[in-house]
Design a protein around this motif. Structure first.
Motif, PDB file in Angstrom:
ATOM      1  N   ALA A 171       4.280 -36.372 -37.734  1.00  0.00           N
ATOM      2  CA  ALA A 171       2.811 -36.181 -37.068  1.00  0.00           C
ATOM      3  C   ALA A 171       1.908 -37.375 -37.639  1.00  0.00           C
ATOM      4  O   ALA A 171       2.143 -38.205 -38.667  1.00  0.00           O
ATOM      5  N   GLY A 172       0.793 -37.413 -37.103  1.00  0.00           N
ATOM      6  CA  GLY A 172      -0.248 -38.248 -37.494  1.00  0.00           C
ATOM      7  C   GLY A 172      -0.019 -39.875 -37.516  1.00  0.00           C
ATOM      8  O   GLY A 172      -0.674 -40.462 -38.317  1.00  0.00           O
ATOM      9  N   TRP A 173       0.985 -40.065 -36.751  1.00  0.00           N
ATOM     10  CA  TRP A 173       1.134 -41.739 -36.525  1.00  0.00           C
ATOM     11  C   TRP A 173       0.002 -42.642 -36.086  1.00  0.00           C
ATOM     12  O   TRP A 173       0.191 -43.777 -36.134  1.00  0.00           O
ATOM     13  N   SER A 174      -0.641 -41.934 -35.078  1.00  0.00           N
ATOM     14  CA  SER A 174      -1.527 -42.880 -34.381  1.00  0.00           C
ATOM     15  C   SER A 174      -2.985 -41.808 -34.118  1.00  0.00           C
ATOM     16  O   SER A 174      -2.796 -40.870 -34.133  1.00  0.00           O
ATOM     17  N   HIS A 175      -4.225 -42.562 -34.350  1.00  0.00           N
ATOM     18  CA  HIS A 175      -5.497 -41.869 -34.229  1.00  0.00           C
ATOM     19  C   HIS A 175      -5.989 -42.573 -32.797  1.00  0.00           C
ATOM     20  O   HIS A 175      -7.217 -42.245 -32.662  1.00  0.00           O
ATOM     21  N   THR A 176      -5.243 -42.949 -32.049  1.00  0.00           N
ATOM     22  CA  THR A 176      -5.774 -43.658 -30.672  1.00  0.00           C
ATOM     23  C   THR A 176      -4.493 -43.630 -29.826  1.00  0.00           C
ATOM     24  O   THR A 176      -3.631 -44.097 -30.470  1.00  0.00           O
ATOM     25  N   ALA A 177      -4.669 -44.111 -28.336  1.00  0.00           N
ATOM     26  CA  ALA A 177      -3.555 -44.270 -27.580  1.00  0.00           C
ATOM     27  C   ALA A 177      -3.627 -45.828 -27.343  1.00  0.00           C
ATOM     28  O   ALA A 177      -2.744 -46.343 -26.775  1.00  0.00           O
ATOM     29  N   ASP A 179      18.242 -30.922 -35.617  1.00  0.00           N
ATOM     30  CA  ASP A 179      17.411 -30.050 -34.587  1.00  0.00           C
ATOM     31  C   ASP A 179      16.651 -31.067 -33.858  1.00  0.00           C
ATOM     32  O   ASP A 179      15.923 -32.228 -34.413  1.00  0.00           O
ATOM     33  N   THR A 180      16.198 -30.875 -32.681  1.00  0.00           N
ATOM     34  CA  THR A 180      15.357 -31.402 -31.788  1.00  0.00           C
ATOM     35  C   THR A 180      14.504 -30.649 -31.153  1.00  0.00           C
ATOM     36  O   THR A 180      14.962 -29.553 -30.591  1.00  0.00           O
ATOM     37  N   HIS A 181      13.053 -30.883 -31.126  1.00  0.00           N
ATOM     38  CA  HIS A 181      12.165 -30.060 -30.420  1.00  0.00           C
ATOM     39  C   HIS A 181      11.293 -31.033 -29.867  1.00  0.00           C
ATOM     40  O   HIS A 181      10.871 -31.876 -30.307  1.00  0.00           O
ATOM     41  N   LEU A 182      10.166 -30.211 -29.124  1.00  0.00           N
ATOM     42  CA  LEU A 182       9.143 -30.881 -28.451  1.00  0.00           C
ATOM     43  C   LEU A 182       8.243 -30.899 -29.373  1.00  0.00           C
ATOM     44  O   LEU A 182       7.816 -30.024 -30.175  1.00  0.00           O
ATOM     45  N   ASN A 183       6.976 -31.937 -29.145  1.00  0.00           N
ATOM     46  CA  ASN A 183       5.798 -31.918 -30.137  1.00  0.00           C
ATOM     47  C   ASN A 183       4.790 -32.257 -29.167  1.00  0.00           C
ATOM     48  O   ASN A 183       4.922 -33.062 -28.184  1.00  0.00           O
ATOM     49  N   THR A 184       3.847 -31.391 -29.536  1.00  0.00           N
ATOM     50  CA  THR A 184       2.498 -31.666 -28.282  1.00  0.00           C
ATOM     51  C   THR A 184       1.323 -31.807 -29.207  1.00  0.00           C
ATOM     52  O   THR A 184       1.242 -31.279 -30.308  1.00  0.00           O
ATOM     53  N   MET A 185       0.560 -32.954 -29.408  1.00  0.00           N
ATOM     54  CA  MET A 185      -0.604 -33.296 -29.958  1.00  0.00           C
ATOM     55  C   MET A 185      -1.857 -33.590 -29.191  1.00  0.00           C
ATOM     56  O   MET A 185      -1.716 -33.868 -27.939  1.00  0.00           O
ATOM     57  N   MET A 186      -2.949 -33.450 -29.930  1.00  0.00           N
ATOM     58  CA  MET A 186      -4.194 -33.517 -29.380  1.00  0.00           C
ATOM     59  C   MET A 186      -5.099 -34.126 -30.475  1.00  0.00           C
ATOM     60  O   MET A 186      -4.961 -33.471 -31.733  1.00  0.00           O
ATOM     61  N   GLY A 187      -5.948 -35.094 -30.261  1.00  0.00           N
ATOM     62  CA  GLY A 187      -6.773 -35.552 -31.364  1.00  0.00           C
ATOM     63  C   GLY A 187      -7.935 -36.394 -31.029  1.00  0.00           C
ATOM     64  O   GLY A 187      -8.251 -36.423 -29.612  1.00  0.00           O
ATOM     65  N   GLN A 214      -6.359 -34.977 -35.852  1.00  0.00           N
ATOM     66  CA  GLN A 214      -4.986 -34.724 -35.015  1.00  0.00           C
ATOM     67  C   GLN A 214      -4.416 -33.258 -35.179  1.00  0.00           C
ATOM     68  O   GLN A 214      -4.206 -32.974 -36.239  1.00  0.00           O
ATOM     69  N   PHE A 215      -4.276 -32.759 -34.214  1.00  0.00           N
ATOM     70  CA  PHE A 215      -3.519 -31.399 -33.992  1.00  0.00           C
ATOM     71  C   PHE A 215      -2.227 -31.493 -33.445  1.00  0.00           C
ATOM     72  O   PHE A 215      -2.157 -32.000 -32.210  1.00  0.00           O
ATOM     73  N   ASP A 216      -1.072 -31.256 -34.158  1.00  0.00           N
ATOM     74  CA  ASP A 216       0.178 -31.164 -33.681  1.00  0.00           C
ATOM     75  C   ASP A 216       0.853 -29.841 -33.684  1.00  0.00           C
ATOM     76  O   ASP A 216       0.633 -28.887 -34.308  1.00  0.00           O
ATOM     77  N   GLN A 272       4.152 -27.965 -33.084  1.00  0.00           N
ATOM     78  CA  GLN A 272       5.835 -27.909 -33.283  1.00  0.00           C
ATOM     79  C   GLN A 272       6.364 -26.375 -33.252  1.00  0.00           C
ATOM     80  O   GLN A 272       5.673 -25.645 -33.881  1.00  0.00           O
ATOM     81  N   PRO A 273       7.567 -26.144 -32.873  1.00  0.00           N
ATOM     82  CA  PRO A 273       7.836 -24.572 -33.064  1.00  0.00           C
ATOM     83  C   PRO A 273       7.879 -24.252 -34.591  1.00  0.00           C
ATOM     84  O   PRO A 273       8.329 -24.891 -35.578  1.00  0.00           O
ATOM     85  N   ASP A 274       7.118 -23.159 -34.584  1.00  0.00           N
ATOM     86  CA  ASP A 274       6.696 -22.519 -36.035  1.00  0.00           C
ATOM     87  C   ASP A 274       5.617 -23.129 -37.015  1.00  0.00           C
ATOM     88  O   ASP A 274       5.037 -22.462 -37.587  1.00  0.00           O
ATOM     89  N   TYR A 275       5.659 -24.350 -36.751  1.00  0.00           N
ATOM     90  CA  TYR A 275       4.410 -25.038 -37.491  1.00  0.00           C
ATOM     91  C   TYR A 275       3.395 -25.537 -36.377  1.00  0.00           C
ATOM     92  O   TYR A 275       3.644 -26.307 -35.623  1.00  0.00           O
ATOM     93  N   LYS A 276       2.160 -25.563 -36.985  1.00  0.00           N
ATOM     94  CA  LYS A 276       1.102 -26.324 -36.345  1.00  0.00           C
ATOM     95  C   LYS A 276       0.435 -27.191 -37.442  1.00  0.00           C
ATOM     96  O   LYS A 276      -0.273 -26.632 -38.535  1.00  0.00           O
ATOM     97  N   THR A 277       0.502 -28.432 -37.452  1.00  0.00           N
ATOM     98  CA  THR A 277       0.149 -29.412 -38.444  1.00  0.00           C
ATOM     99  C   THR A 277      -1.146 -30.023 -37.970  1.00  0.00           C
ATOM    100  O   THR A 277      -1.576 -30.178 -36.854  1.00  0.00           O
ATOM    101  N   HIS A 278      -2.099 -30.084 -39.091  1.00  0.00           N
ATOM    102  CA  HIS A 278      -3.375 -31.068 -39.355  1.00  0.00           C
ATOM    103  C   HIS A 278      -3.390 -32.431 -39.926  1.00  0.00           C
ATOM    104  O   HIS A 278      -2.849 -32.214 -40.867  1.00  0.00           O
ATOM    105  N   THR A 279      -3.666 -33.070 -39.097  1.00  0.00           N
ATOM    106  CA  THR A 279      -4.022 -34.633 -39.819  1.00  0.00           C
ATOM    107  C   THR A 279      -5.376 -35.069 -39.840  1.00  0.00           C
ATOM    108  O   THR A 279      -5.993 -35.058 -38.727  1.00  0.00           O
ATOM    109  N   ALA A 280      -5.783 -35.724 -40.608  1.00  0.00           N
ATOM    110  CA  ALA A 280      -7.110 -36.018 -40.939  1.00  0.00           C
ATOM    111  C   ALA A 280      -7.227 -37.343 -41.975  1.00  0.00           C
ATOM    112  O   ALA A 280      -6.411 -37.334 -42.825  1.00  0.00           O
ATOM    113  N   GLY A 281      -8.304 -38.409 -41.667  1.00  0.00           N
ATOM    114  CA  GLY A 281      -8.337 -39.425 -42.551  1.00  0.00           C
ATOM    115  C   GLY A 281      -9.388 -40.319 -42.234  1.00  0.00           C
ATOM    116  O   GLY A 281      -9.869 -40.156 -41.171  1.00  0.00           O
TER     117      GLY A 281
END
Length: 364
Positions: free
Chosen positions: A54-60, A324-332, A345-347, A349-358
């Motif tokens: 998660a959190g690798w980019s803060h823009t496309a 394990d391989t799973h889908l990841n959806t992000m928005m930020g 950024q908000f990601d 993933q199964p079981d986990y919802k991660t937040h990244t800020a900086g």
């Protein structure tokens, strides 16, 4: 006569086979406990694997050559209650050999995971040896980690042809985990995390869309590696831990340690808008994680011989690998003020919802 010889030989072979089966049932190795260790540590594996992806980019948008950015941020998540426990009857233990206090079936035993907040205590678990004696399996309680976060330092550099390379690492990781656990009987001997990534502008190859000035479309691949090693009295397994009164002998059982390795490979398609100040983006991709656990050092291996419970020394008994391989959806989005950027950024993933800020300093 020949029939008698063949019959006698067959009887002897069957007898030897029966002895071999009994002998196999008479021994116990710590390697049998691999399913318990895997399920106990699973929330740690899954959450760290999610963080690393998660959190690798803060823009496309992709840096132009020779643009760059320096990012300081953190990824964090609340541990869901659903990963706080596991059932000992559903992890592959032999139900004819393992049982709880009062001969309770292991299907009725619930054990805490690494992150459990203390609402479930480790159950009493026993292993039958040859139907003659039993040993008690040492079980671990949770560490009350309802919240977990990691700091990140990252740099990105633009290359020709709409390509950007990235590198990140986790500063002060060892001291952070030490403070989170805060346990003098639990030592963090090694802990490190690093990652590399590449991002490419695919908008430039799409007719018509390539001329839309504010639209950004890119794809990203990343690889991250986490390595750690833990030791201490809380993790030590001596003969007397399995059977009260059994002498520990002259063997140095303090050479034991648990090594945990986690790797993450991600691929993401990102779409965003490059407009003044407020710049949103979304992404869809995958996260392929590989987790390894190794018990290194000297461990007791038990057997029941001549009506006596004995043990020998076994080296490095556990080596587990789970993929394990799973889908990841992000928005930020990010707020851009000249060269300074604040982002979130908000990601999912199964079981986990991660937040990244900086905060980032970026020059296109």
């Amino acid at each position: 006569m020949r029939k008698r010889i063949l019959s006698s030989s067959l009887t002897a072979c069957l007898a030897l086979s029966s002895v071999a089966v009994v002998a196999a049932d008479d021994s116990f190795s710590v390697s049998e406990l691999a399913p318990i260790y895997r399920n106990y540590a699973d929330p740690l594996y899954t959450s760290v694997g999610s963080f690393m992806g998660a959190g690798w980019s803060h823009t496309a948008e992709v840096h132009k050559f020779p643009g760059f950015d320096l990012t300081i941020g953190a990824t964090f998540a609340k541990m869901p209650s659903s990963v706080g426990t596991f059932n000992l009857g559903n992890i592959g233990l032999d139900k004819t050999k393992y049982f709880g206090n009062g001969n309770t079936s292991i299907e009725k035993l619930t054990a805490p995971t690494f992150t459990n907040d203390g609402d479930v205590k480790a159950p009493e678990l026993y292993r039958n040896l040859a139907g003659k004696t039993e040993i008690k399996i040492p079980m671990l309680d949770g560490n009350d980690l309802g919240f977990l976060g990691v700091p990140l330092l990252q740099v990105g550099v633009g290359l020709p042809f709409g390509t950007e390379i990235q590198a990140r690492f986790m500063p002060g990781a060892k001291s952070i985990v030490d403070k989170l656990l805060d346990d003098e009987d639990f030592s963090v001997d090694k802990l490190s995390m690093w990652g590399v990534g590449v991002k490419h502008d695919i908008k430039q190859w799409i007719p018509v869309i390539s001329h839309v000035p504010f639209l950004q479309i890119s794809c990203q691949l990343t690889y991250s590696k986490f390595k750690s090693e833990f030791s201490g009295d809380k993790l030590s397994l001596k003969p007397s831990d399995f059977k009260s009164g059994l002498p520990d002998g002259n063997q140095n059982w303090k050479d034991q340690s648990i090594a945990v390795g986690i790797s993450s490979f991600t691929g993401t398609l990102m779409v965003g808008a490059s407009i003044p100040v407020f710049q949103p983006y979304v992404g869809l991709g995958f996260n392929n994680c590989k987790n390894t656990t190794q018990l290194n050092g000297s461990y007791p291996k038990f057997s029941y011989e001549n009506s006596l419970l004995t043990y020998e020394v076994e080296k490095d008994p556990v080596d587990i690998e789970v993929k394990d391989t799973h889908l990841n959806t992000m928005m930020g989005f990010r707020l851009k003020f000249a060269v300074a950027v604040l982002y979130y950024q908000f990601d999912i993933q199964p079981d986990y919802k991660t937040h990244t800020a900086g905060l980032a300093i970026t020059i296109r």
